[in-house]
Design a protein around this motif. Structure first.
Motif, PDB file in Angstrom:
ATOM      1  N   PHE A  14       0.814  -1.211   0.000  1.00 61.79           N
ATOM      2  CA  PHE A  14       0.000   0.000   0.000  1.00 61.79           C
ATOM      3  C   PHE A  14       0.855   1.272   0.000  1.00 61.79           C
ATOM      4  CE2 PHE A  14      -2.758   3.049   2.501  1.00 61.79           C
ATOM      5  CZ  PHE A  14      -3.501   3.435   1.397  1.00 61.79           C
ATOM      6  N   PRO A  15       1.833   1.424   0.920  1.00 63.36           N
ATOM      7  CA  PRO A  15       2.675   2.630   0.848  1.00 63.36           C
ATOM      8  C   PRO A  15       3.512   2.693  -0.423  1.00 63.36           C
ATOM      9  CG  PRO A  15       3.489   1.117   2.528  1.00 63.36           C
ATOM     10  CD  PRO A  15       2.163   0.598   2.099  1.00 63.36           C
ATOM     11  N   LEU A  16       3.885   1.545  -0.972  1.00 64.54           N
ATOM     12  CA  LEU A  16       4.602   1.521  -2.249  1.00 64.54           C
ATOM     13  C   LEU A  16       3.717   2.108  -3.349  1.00 64.54           C
ATOM     14  CD1 LEU A  16       6.905   0.589  -4.161  1.00 64.54           C
ATOM     15  CD2 LEU A  16       5.754  -1.631  -4.275  1.00 64.54           C
ATOM     16  N   ALA A  17       2.446   1.708  -3.368  1.00 58.91           N
ATOM     17  CA  ALA A  17       1.515   2.232  -4.371  1.00 58.91           C
ATOM     18  C   ALA A  17       1.339   3.740  -4.219  1.00 58.91           C
ATOM     19  CB  ALA A  17       0.169   1.516  -4.235  1.00 58.91           C
ATOM     20  N   GLN A  18       1.275   4.216  -2.978  1.00 58.71           N
ATOM     21  CA  GLN A  18       1.128   5.656  -2.739  1.00 58.71           C
ATOM     22  C   GLN A  18       2.314   6.429  -3.321  1.00 58.71           C
ATOM     23  OE1 GLN A  18       0.557   5.227   1.601  1.00 58.71           O
ATOM     24  NE2 GLN A  18      -1.322   6.418   1.353  1.00 58.71           N
ATOM     25  N   VAL A  19       3.506   5.904  -3.122  1.00 54.14           N
ATOM     26  CA  VAL A  19       4.709   6.572  -3.635  1.00 54.14           C
ATOM     27  C   VAL A  19       4.746   6.517  -5.164  1.00 54.14           C
ATOM     28  CG1 VAL A  19       7.225   6.445  -3.740  1.00 54.14           C
ATOM     29  CG2 VAL A  19       6.066   6.203  -1.544  1.00 54.14           C
ATOM     30  N   LEU A  20       4.495   5.360  -5.744  1.00 50.44           N
ATOM     31  CA  LEU A  20       4.591   5.204  -7.198  1.00 50.44           C
ATOM     32  C   LEU A  20       3.486   5.960  -7.928  1.00 50.44           C
ATOM     33  CD1 LEU A  20       5.580   1.428  -7.611  1.00 50.44           C
ATOM     34  CD2 LEU A  20       7.050   3.448  -7.739  1.00 50.44           C
ATOM     35  N   SER A  21       2.351   6.169  -7.256  1.00 45.03           N
ATOM     36  CA  SER A  21       1.235   6.864  -7.907  1.00 45.03           C
ATOM     37  C   SER A  21       1.557   8.328  -8.183  1.00 45.03           C
ATOM     38  CB  SER A  21      -0.032   6.757  -7.056  1.00 45.03           C
ATOM     39  OG  SER A  21       0.099   7.481  -5.842  1.00 45.03           O
ATOM     40  N   GLU A  22       2.611   8.847  -7.559  1.00 50.47           N
ATOM     41  CA  GLU A  22       3.047  10.215  -7.844  1.00 50.47           C
ATOM     42  C   GLU A  22       3.762  10.315  -9.187  1.00 50.47           C
ATOM     43  OE1 GLU A  22       5.459  11.433  -4.598  1.00 50.47           O
ATOM     44  OE2 GLU A  22       3.888  11.175  -3.081  1.00 50.47           O
ATOM     45  N   GLU A  23       4.139   9.151  -9.724  1.00 45.57           N
ATOM     46  CA  GLU A  23       4.942   9.116 -10.946  1.00 45.57           C
ATOM     47  C   GLU A  23       4.306   8.273 -12.053  1.00 45.57           C
ATOM     48  OE1 GLU A  23       9.655   8.131 -11.965  1.00 45.57           O
ATOM     49  OE2 GLU A  23       8.844   7.834  -9.945  1.00 45.57           O
ATOM     50  N   PHE A  24       3.491   7.280 -11.655  1.00 48.94           N
ATOM     51  CA  PHE A  24       2.912   6.337 -12.605  1.00 48.94           C
ATOM     52  C   PHE A  24       1.409   6.184 -12.374  1.00 48.94           C
ATOM     53  CE2 PHE A  24       7.254   4.922 -11.558  1.00 48.94           C
ATOM     54  CZ  PHE A  24       7.850   4.949 -12.819  1.00 48.94           C
ATOM     55  N   SER A  25       0.758   5.588 -13.359  1.00 48.91           N
ATOM     56  CA  SER A  25      -0.623   5.151 -13.179  1.00 48.91           C
ATOM     57  C   SER A  25      -0.577   3.786 -12.495  1.00 48.91           C
ATOM     58  CB  SER A  25      -1.317   5.043 -14.540  1.00 48.91           C
ATOM     59  OG  SER A  25      -2.615   4.520 -14.393  1.00 48.91           O
ATOM     60  N   VAL A  26      -1.212   3.669 -11.319  1.00 52.35           N
ATOM     61  CA  VAL A  26      -1.035   2.482 -10.483  1.00 52.35           C
ATOM     62  C   VAL A  26      -2.358   1.752 -10.251  1.00 52.35           C
ATOM     63  CG1 VAL A  26      -0.371   1.640  -8.193  1.00 52.35           C
ATOM     64  CG2 VAL A  26       0.978   3.426  -9.307  1.00 52.35           C
ATOM     65  N   LYS A  27      -2.305   0.436 -10.454  1.00 52.48           N
ATOM     66  CA  LYS A  27      -3.386  -0.466 -10.067  1.00 52.48           C
ATOM     67  C   LYS A  27      -2.896  -1.263  -8.869  1.00 52.48           C
ATOM     68  CE  LYS A  27      -4.898  -1.041 -14.849  1.00 52.48           C
ATOM     69  NZ  LYS A  27      -5.029  -1.995 -15.972  1.00 52.48           N
ATOM     70  N   LEU A  28      -3.782  -1.479  -7.907  1.00 53.32           N
ATOM     71  CA  LEU A  28      -3.389  -2.161  -6.678  1.00 53.32           C
ATOM     72  C   LEU A  28      -4.433  -3.210  -6.326  1.00 53.32           C
ATOM     73  CD1 LEU A  28      -1.434  -2.317  -4.224  1.00 53.32           C
ATOM     74  CD2 LEU A  28      -2.840  -0.559  -3.135  1.00 53.32           C
ATOM     75  N   ASN A  43      -5.748   7.919  -5.235  1.00 57.60           N
ATOM     76  CA  ASN A  43      -5.251   8.082  -6.602  1.00 57.60           C
ATOM     77  C   ASN A  43      -4.713   6.761  -7.153  1.00 57.60           C
ATOM     78  OD1 ASN A  43      -4.790   9.611  -8.923  1.00 57.60           O
ATOM     79  ND2 ASN A  43      -2.667  10.029  -8.358  1.00 57.60           N
ATOM     80  N   ILE A  44      -5.377   5.681  -6.745  1.00 56.75           N
ATOM     81  CA  ILE A  44      -4.987   4.323  -7.116  1.00 56.75           C
ATOM     82  C   ILE A  44      -6.225   3.602  -7.621  1.00 56.75           C
ATOM     83  CG2 ILE A  44      -4.191   2.098  -6.189  1.00 56.75           C
ATOM     84  CD1 ILE A  44      -2.684   3.805  -4.040  1.00 56.75           C
TER      85      ILE A  44
END
Length: 244
Positions: A14-28, A43-44
């Motif tokens: 979950f925190p990984l998705a939060q960080v990556l969502s600032e740079e990429f389009s993220v599905k979790l 934003n996920i």
């Protein structure tokens, strides 16, 4: 922009998705409906994916460029089925989160799962993380009163969640694939030293220690290849300075 799918939304995912969502389009992915609303507010794009019972939802989830696999399951049959779906998807690169525990157990199901992915034509980087610490994971809590720390003079191999996330980011941004990295902080105090420190800085009871040596002692896990290939500098180099 790369689209990234992250399988697993727990303590790391979950925190990984939060960080990556600032740079990429993220599905979790999550395996429970209860988490869906929370994930939507981050934003996920959330998906229900259960690797023990895959359905059409997983194919929508796998409509990405990069897949990060971060689930604790060691269900080999479940991963075989997942790989079939991956091979029929747009996924071309995978980051597979593994554990340094495979280094001392050649019969580990996790090691077999690593091999399953390596035997595909996908570009995969395997990250073998040492003991995970930080953000609620304090090793001093692993030993309630009356439970002794065995092999107390053996070195510890640990890695903070901040470094786990940073390493994953660098693998993706530097396009470092077809690699296997052991990931452990450069410092390796003894269990007695480290668990005493963890207890003292958190005002927890100091565990009791069994100083008898193990017949199969724990060895130091080095991260030299990781440091060299990624030009990586650990955020939390010194385990004896971490604040829990």
């Amino acid at each position: 922009m790369n689209n990234i799918s992250i399988l697993g939304s727990g303590w790391l995912g979950f925190p990984l998705a939060q960080v990556l969502s600032e740079e990429f389009s993220v599905k979790l992915s999550t395996s429970t409906n209860e988490k869906l609303d929370r994930l939507r507010g981050e934003n996920i794009t959330p998906f229900i994916v259960d690797t023990t019972n895959l359905n059409d939802e997983v194919d929508k989830f796998l409509c990405s460029d990069i897949l990060i696999i971060n689930i604790p399951s060691k269900n080999i049959d479940g991963f075989k089925e997942l790989i079939k779906h991956i091979l029929n998807s747009s996924i071309k690169k995978i980051v597979f989160i593994s554990s340094t525990s495979v280094l001392k157990d050649e019969t580990s199901p996790l090691l077999e799962i690593e091999r399953l992915f390596k035997n595909t034509n996908l570009k995969i980087t395997i990250l073998r993380f040492a003991g995970l610490i930080g953000y609620g994971r304090n090793p001093a809590k692993f030993f309630p009163k009356g439970k002794a720390v065995k092999d107390a003079n053996a070195p510890v191999n640990m890695i903070h969640r901040d470094d786990c996330i940073n390493i994953i980011q660098k693998v993706i941004n530097q396009n470092i694939f077809d690699e296997t990295f052991n990931c452990s902080a450069p410092s390796h105090p003894t269990k007695k030293e480290f668990y005493t420190y963890c207890a003292e800085v958190s005002n927890l009871p100091i565990p009791t220690f069994d100083l008898e040596e193990n017949s199969n002692p724990q060895k130091i896990v080095e991260s030299n290849i990781l440091i060299s290939k990624l030009n990586y500098k650990f955020i939390h180099e010194d385990l004896m300075k971490i604040v829990f």
